[in-house]
Write a protein that holds these residues in place. Structure first.
Motif, PDB file in Angstrom:
ATOM      1  N   LYS A  84       0.815  -1.203   0.000  1.00 43.14           N
ATOM      2  CA  LYS A  84       0.000   0.000   0.000  1.00 43.14           C
ATOM      3  C   LYS A  84       0.855   1.261   0.000  1.00 43.14           C
ATOM      4  CE  LYS A  84      -4.358   1.112   2.046  1.00 43.14           C
ATOM      5  NZ  LYS A  84      -5.280   0.851   3.128  1.00 43.14           N
ATOM      6  N   THR A  85       1.970   1.242   0.716  1.00 44.64           N
ATOM      7  CA  THR A  85       2.771   2.460   0.853  1.00 44.64           C
ATOM      8  C   THR A  85       4.096   2.410   0.111  1.00 44.64           C
ATOM      9  OG1 THR A  85       3.839   1.623   2.854  1.00 44.64           O
ATOM     10  CG2 THR A  85       1.803   2.888   3.138  1.00 44.64           C
ATOM     11  N   GLN A  86       4.555   1.244  -0.280  1.00 48.19           N
ATOM     12  CA  GLN A  86       5.870   1.055  -0.896  1.00 48.19           C
ATOM     13  C   GLN A  86       6.975   1.613   0.003  1.00 48.19           C
ATOM     14  OE1 GLN A  86       6.618  -0.631  -3.759  1.00 48.19           O
ATOM     15  NE2 GLN A  86       4.467  -1.202  -3.833  1.00 48.19           N
ATOM     16  N   SER A  87       6.769   1.503   1.299  1.00 44.53           N
ATOM     17  CA  SER A  87       7.719   2.024   2.271  1.00 44.53           C
ATOM     18  C   SER A  87       8.203   0.894   3.171  1.00 44.53           C
ATOM     19  CB  SER A  87       7.055   3.113   3.126  1.00 44.53           C
ATOM     20  OG  SER A  87       7.876   3.445   4.218  1.00 44.53           O
ATOM     21  N   VAL A  88       9.514   0.790   3.258  1.00 31.96           N
ATOM     22  CA  VAL A  88      10.088  -0.226   4.133  1.00 31.96           C
ATOM     23  C   VAL A  88       9.815   0.131   5.589  1.00 31.96           C
ATOM     24  CG1 VAL A  88      12.258  -1.306   4.845  1.00 31.96           C
ATOM     25  CG2 VAL A  88      11.867  -0.785   2.447  1.00 31.96           C
ATOM     26  N   GLY A  92       7.113  -1.150  10.591  1.00 33.84           N
ATOM     27  CA  GLY A  92       6.182  -0.813  11.666  1.00 33.84           C
ATOM     28  C   GLY A  92       5.064  -1.825  11.795  1.00 33.84           C
ATOM     29  N   ALA A  93       4.540  -2.260  10.648  1.00 34.68           N
ATOM     30  CA  ALA A  93       3.496  -3.281  10.677  1.00 34.68           C
ATOM     31  C   ALA A  93       4.040  -4.589  11.235  1.00 34.68           C
ATOM     32  CB  ALA A  93       2.934  -3.498   9.274  1.00 34.68           C
ATOM     33  N   LEU A  94       5.277  -4.927  10.869  1.00 30.40           N
ATOM     34  CA  LEU A  94       5.901  -6.141  11.387  1.00 30.40           C
ATOM     35  C   LEU A  94       6.111  -6.052  12.898  1.00 30.40           C
ATOM     36  CD1 LEU A  94       7.251  -8.892  10.819  1.00 30.40           C
ATOM     37  CD2 LEU A  94       9.382  -7.638  10.511  1.00 30.40           C
ATOM     38  N   LEU A  95       6.628  -4.918  13.371  1.00 29.09           N
ATOM     39  CA  LEU A  95       6.833  -4.756  14.813  1.00 29.09           C
ATOM     40  C   LEU A  95       5.514  -4.762  15.578  1.00 29.09           C
ATOM     41  CD1 LEU A  95       9.691  -2.113  14.995  1.00 29.09           C
ATOM     42  CD2 LEU A  95       9.800  -4.533  15.572  1.00 29.09           C
TER      43      LEU A  95
END
Length: 114
Positions: A44-48, A53-56
């Protein structure tokens, strides 16, 4: 007597099934949920950074789910009324607050002394 043995075996089987379902939910389903949320955030964001953040967040939620029984069991050991007498008939110790009016303020104007 035979009926009691069968009932005990049925209860034991249901208990083991519950343990296995709980293990399935806390390992397989949580792994899939964390993976999907991380991939979806990255797409959705193409941001690592957003994917990290989603992973954490997912790992933190997973940790909370895995340690919930330990927290639940420790609350009863940690929070105990200190020195209070045992509660009988649904009545426990009460706190009474006495408010005395200050002279010269009249009623309804405040000025209470605690």
């Amino acid at each position: 007597m035979q009926d009691m043995v069968l009932l005990a075996d049925a209860i034991n089987d249901v208990n083991l099934l519950g343990i296995r379902v709980n293990g399935l939910l806390t390992t397989t389903v949580m792994t899939v949920m964390v993976s999907i949320s991380t991939i979806r955030a990255w797409r959705k964001t193409q941001s690592v950074l957003a994917a990290g953040g989603a992973l954490l967040g997912g790992v933190a939620l997973w940790y909370a789910v895995m340690t919930a029984p330990a927290f639940r069991d420790s609350v009863g050991e940690t929070i105990k009324p200190g020195g209070a007498p045992p509660v009988t008939e649904g009545r426990g110790p009460a706190v009474v607050r006495v408010v005395e009016p200050v002279t010269g303020t009249g009623s309804g104007r405040g000025g209470e002394v605690l």
